[in-house]
Design a protein around this motif. Structure first.
Motif, PDB file in Angstrom:
ATOM      1  N   ARG A  34      40.729  47.090  34.670  1.00 27.42           N
ATOM      2  CA  ARG A  34      39.550  46.739  35.476  1.00 27.42           C
ATOM      3  C   ARG A  34      38.640  47.951  35.693  1.00 27.42           C
ATOM      4  N   ILE A  41      30.489  47.834  32.618  1.00 32.18           N
ATOM      5  CA  ILE A  41      29.478  47.015  33.316  1.00 32.18           C
ATOM      6  C   ILE A  41      28.454  47.925  34.006  1.00 32.18           C
ATOM      7  N   LYS A  45      24.430  47.923  33.590  1.00 30.75           N
ATOM      8  CA  LYS A  45      23.555  47.703  34.753  1.00 30.75           C
ATOM      9  C   LYS A  45      22.557  48.850  34.908  1.00 30.75           C
ATOM     10  N   ILE A  52      24.288  47.229  41.443  1.00 25.38           N
ATOM     11  CA  ILE A  52      25.740  47.246  41.239  1.00 25.38           C
ATOM     12  C   ILE A  52      26.386  46.046  41.935  1.00 25.38           C
ATOM     13  N   ARG A  53      26.003  45.848  43.178  1.00 25.40           N
ATOM     14  CA  ARG A  53      26.592  44.769  43.989  1.00 25.40           C
ATOM     15  C   ARG A  53      25.865  43.474  43.663  1.00 25.40           C
ATOM     16  N   ASP A  54      26.613  42.448  43.242  1.00 26.88           N
ATOM     17  CA  ASP A  54      25.957  41.211  42.806  1.00 26.88           C
ATOM     18  C   ASP A  54      26.681  40.007  43.417  1.00 26.88           C
ATOM     19  N   ARG A  57      27.110  36.764  41.305  1.00 22.81           N
ATOM     20  CA  ARG A  57      28.209  36.849  40.345  1.00 22.81           C
ATOM     21  C   ARG A  57      29.553  36.655  41.064  1.00 22.81           C
ATOM     22  N   GLU A  58      29.680  37.264  42.228  1.00 25.35           N
ATOM     23  CA  GLU A  58      30.929  37.117  42.988  1.00 25.35           C
ATOM     24  C   GLU A  58      31.172  35.646  43.339  1.00 25.35           C
ATOM     25  N   VAL A  61      32.574  33.885  40.400  1.00 28.82           N
ATOM     26  CA  VAL A  61      34.007  34.232  40.269  1.00 28.82           C
ATOM     27  C   VAL A  61      34.823  33.426  41.280  1.00 28.82           C
ATOM     28  N   ILE A  79      39.483  43.654  45.718  1.00 35.81           N
ATOM     29  CA  ILE A  79      39.338  43.827  44.265  1.00 35.81           C
ATOM     30  C   ILE A  79      37.854  43.959  43.897  1.00 35.81           C
ATOM     31  N   PHE A  80      36.995  43.165  44.543  1.00 34.86           N
ATOM     32  CA  PHE A  80      35.545  43.300  44.308  1.00 34.86           C
ATOM     33  C   PHE A  80      35.104  44.729  44.648  1.00 34.86           C
ATOM     34  N   SER A  83      36.128  47.287  42.062  1.00 29.06           N
ATOM     35  CA  SER A  83      35.285  47.390  40.866  1.00 29.06           C
ATOM     36  C   SER A  83      33.917  47.966  41.205  1.00 29.06           C
ATOM     37  N   ILE A  84      33.417  47.664  42.411  1.00 27.87           N
ATOM     38  CA  ILE A  84      32.116  48.223  42.806  1.00 27.87           C
ATOM     39  C   ILE A  84      32.237  49.744  42.967  1.00 27.87           C
ATOM     40  N   GLN A  87      31.908  51.642  39.923  1.00 28.59           N
ATOM     41  CA  GLN A  87      30.566  51.644  39.335  1.00 28.59           C
ATOM     42  C   GLN A  87      29.582  52.501  40.112  1.00 28.59           C
TER      43      GLN A  87
HETATM   44  C1  LIG Z   1      31.871  43.492  38.002  1.00 36.61           C
HETATM   45  C2  LIG Z   1      30.655  43.284  38.509  1.00 36.61           C
HETATM   46  O1  LIG Z   1      30.210  44.013  39.649  1.00 36.61           O
HETATM   47  C3  LIG Z   1      30.578  43.678  40.967  1.00 36.61           C
HETATM   48  C4  LIG Z   1      32.013  43.318  41.007  1.00 36.61           C
HETATM   49  C5  LIG Z   1      32.404  42.030  40.735  1.00 36.61           C
HETATM   50  C6  LIG Z   1      33.851  41.731  40.438  1.00 36.61           C
HETATM   51  O2  LIG Z   1      34.705  42.577  40.735  1.00 36.61           O
HETATM   52  O3  LIG Z   1      34.139  40.652  39.879  1.00 36.61           O
HETATM   53  C7  LIG Z   1      31.455  40.990  40.747  1.00 36.61           C
HETATM   54  C8  LIG Z   1      30.157  41.227  41.051  1.00 36.61           C
HETATM   55  C9  LIG Z   1      29.666  42.553  41.461  1.00 36.61           C
HETATM   56  O4  LIG Z   1      29.521  42.608  42.879  1.00 36.61           O
HETATM   57  C10 LIG Z   1      29.684  42.349  37.902  1.00 36.61           C
HETATM   58  O5  LIG Z   1      28.513  42.398  38.267  1.00 36.61           O
HETATM   59  O6  LIG Z   1      30.130  41.550  37.038  1.00 36.61           O
END
Ligand SMILES: C=C(O[C@@H]1C=C(C(=O)O)C=C[C@H]1O)C(=O)O
Length: 198
Positions: A34, A41, A45, A52-54, A57-58, A61, A79-80, A83-84, A87
């Motif tokens: 991850r 990603i 971006k 970065i923060r979307d 998209r969340e 998911v 977990i979100f 990954s943020i 980034q």
């Molecule tokens: C991974 C991303 O970045 C961030 C992290 C995400 C995740 O962990 O699934 C989803 C959206 C974003 O806030 C993305 O934009 O896909």
């Protein structure tokens, strides 16, 4: 995986522990993967000038995952953020600003203990102490997601003590009801997972 608890023998514990260890190893492999994916990603971006923060998209998911219990959802939120954080770049202005500020708080002891617990914890961080911790401190720490360990830590990233010795301690609480924070702990880049409470 089917386990018959009613026939439990000492062998069952061993078997389930083997399976849970396997599960932990898979999770760690997936975290590492991850990290990689998040960095890819991030570079896309950056090129496209996307945030970065979307949240949209969340939500996609979350919809794919169906019903989650509150506990499962809170893990997903972590977990979100994981990954943020892979980034995100650090805001340098904020970094300089925070590193210059020394902070002292005064007040009632258990409130200071609680605030010290909050400040010295992160989700998943480890708080070590060989003595019994103040219950207000534990409440603050656990609320922020820390794990309490009844042992001492040889190489902590952060130290807390009940003395005025600011050289040793990042957070010190003294008997006159004052808490001092070493400005280093406010720095954006200051990351810690192991905390020793003396
Ligand atoms: C991974 C991303 O970045 C961030 C992290 C995400 C995740 O962990 O699934 C989803 C959206 C974003 O806030 C993305 O934009 O896909």
């Amino acid at each position: 995986m089917i386990y018959f608890i009613r026939d439990a023998t000492s062998g069952l514990l061993e078997k389930v522990r083997k399976d849970i260890l396997q599960n932990t190893m898979e999770l760690v492999r997936l975290f590492k993967e991850r990290e990689e994916l998040s960095r890819i990603i991030a570079s896309v971006k950056e090129k496209e000038n996307f945030e970065i923060r979307d949240r949209r998209r969340e939500e996609i998911v979350l919809n794919k995952l169906g019903n989650l219990s509150p506990r499962q959802r809170s893990i997903l939120n972590m977990i979100f953020e994981f990954s943020i954080s892979c980034q995100d770049k650090v805001d340098e202005t904020l970094e300089v600003y925070l590193s210059e500020r020394c902070l002292q708080l005064s007040g009632e002891n258990s409130i200071l203990e609680y605030v010290a617990g909050l400040l010295s914890s992160r989700p998943g961080s480890e708080i070590y102490s060989s003595r019994e911790l103040d219950s207000a401190f534990v409440l603050g720490a656990v609320r922020n997601g820390a794990h309490i360990i009844n042992d001492s830590c040889d190489s902590p990233d952060l130290r807390i003590g009940h003395s005025r010795d600011k050289e040793i301690y990042h957070i010190s609480l003294d008997d006159s009801g004052t808490m001092s924070l070493n400005p280093v702990i406010l720095q954006v880049n200051f990351s810690f997972t192991r905390v020793q409470v003396d």
